[in-house]
Scaffold this motif. Structure first.
Motif, PDB file in Angstrom:
ATOM      1  N   ALA A   1      -6.540   4.590   1.517  1.00 44.38           N
ATOM      2  CA  ALA A   1      -5.997   3.280   1.176  1.00 44.38           C
ATOM      3  C   ALA A   1      -6.620   2.181   2.037  1.00 44.38           C
TER       4      ALA A   1
ATOM      5  N   GLY B   1      -8.095   1.150  -1.078  1.00 41.96           N
ATOM      6  CA  GLY B   1      -6.779   0.951  -1.677  1.00 41.96           C
ATOM      7  C   GLY B   1      -6.767  -0.108  -2.766  1.00 41.96           C
TER       8      GLY B   1
ATOM      9  N   ALA C   1       0.811  -1.218   0.000  1.00 42.75           N
ATOM     10  CA  ALA C   1       0.000   0.000   0.000  1.00 42.75           C
ATOM     11  C   ALA C   1       0.845   1.269   0.000  1.00 42.75           C
TER      12      ALA C   1
END
Length: 293
Positions: free
Chosen positions: A275, A279, A231
């Motif tokens: 996110a 995400g 991420a």
């Protein structure tokens, strides 16, 4: 019991999270206001202790009793003790029309805004993640990011008292792979710190200036611990984009002067929260757009 919770209506769950968020938002206002003061007083006390051999003064009376719970909330203008009915999230501010009941001094609109933001973001987390225990963990992450965002805007400070527990909490949440596999969480924590540390060092070598603070490294490390190393590119890209757009807009509106640093922590926090919820969707959309997925 778990089956009953799992079958909760999403709207009911989101509504309950919003109500909880209002209450938590009221407490976050206390954290945002008092934690920087507590840290400053602790730093002064440490300095006095180092200088004690040179006749440094004693700790001022009353500082030891100042924390997140004591003393009770008071009006900053007249010292009027806030009564329970004056401390109902959002509603009390509206009923009082944004003024102290004793002296009619102005009460900042930021207090209800923080409470409303906490309620709305909490509802979004509950709606998106549903009835599972990781939703509670995600709510804790959300609330901490809100506090860090406002403190950084106010003081250009991301306190270790929030960023480090957030990092350890992310590793614990993922101990059994609740959000991401533990290996990815551990690598995310290391890479999150290392990436911004490397950018910091390169910027300092090129310009002789420090482009960000160590708190930013710790915050990205914490987000890496929660969401995994995969991420991190999305978070950094989103944070940089949000920061550039916000900075440019503020300069155009003449609300900010060129050369004056803008805290990066709030944009990292916003990117990390995005996110957390979207995400994977954003990454898949980008891969499709790039013809890679």
């Amino acid at each position: 019991m778990a089956d009953v919770i799992a079958r909760l209506d999403p709207a009911l769950l989101a509504g309950g999270a919003a109500l909880l968020g209002l209450v938590v938002g009221s407490f976050l206002n206390v954290v945002i206001l008092r934690l920087p003061v507590m840290l400053e007083r602790r730093w002064r006390a440490d300095c006095r202790q180092l200088l004690a051999g040179e006749g440094a003064p004693a700790v001022p009376a009353g500082e030891a009793d100042f924390n997140l719970l004591r003393p009770g909330s008071t009006c900053p203008h007249c010292g009027h003790a806030i009564r329970p009915w004056e401390n109902i999230p959002v509603l009390s501010w509206l009923l009082l029309r944004g003024r102290c009941s004793a002296c009619r001094g102005t009460i900042s609109v930021r207090y209800p805004l923080v409470e409303l933001a906490t309620a709305l973001l909490s509802a979004a987390v509950a709606w998106r993640l549903g009835a599972q225990w990781t939703t509670l963990a995600a709510l804790g992450l959300t609330w901490t990011l809100i506090a860090l965002t406002v403190i950084d805007f106010d003081h250009q400070l991301l306190p270790d008292a929030l960023t480090l527990p957030l990092l350890w909490a992310g590793l614990l949440v993922n101990l059994d792979g609740a959000l991401v596999p533990y290996r990815n969480a551990l690598l995310g924590a290391v890479a999150g710190y290392g990436v911004l540390w490397g950018v910091f060092q390169a910027f300092r070598l090129l310009t002789g200036k420090e482009g960000m603070g160590y708190g930013d490294f710790k915050l990205l490390a914490a987000l890496g611990a929660w969401l995994g190393w995969q991420a991190l590119p999305l978070i950094v890209i989103l944070a940089s984009t949000l920061g550039a757009l916000t900075g440019g807009l503020l300069i155009l509106l003449r609300r900010h002067h060129q050369g004056v640093p803008i805290p990066f922590g709030p944009f990292l926090a916003a990117a990390g929260w995005i996110a957390l919820l979207w995400g994977a969707d954003l990454t898949r959309a980008y891969l499709r757009y790039a013809g890679l997925g």
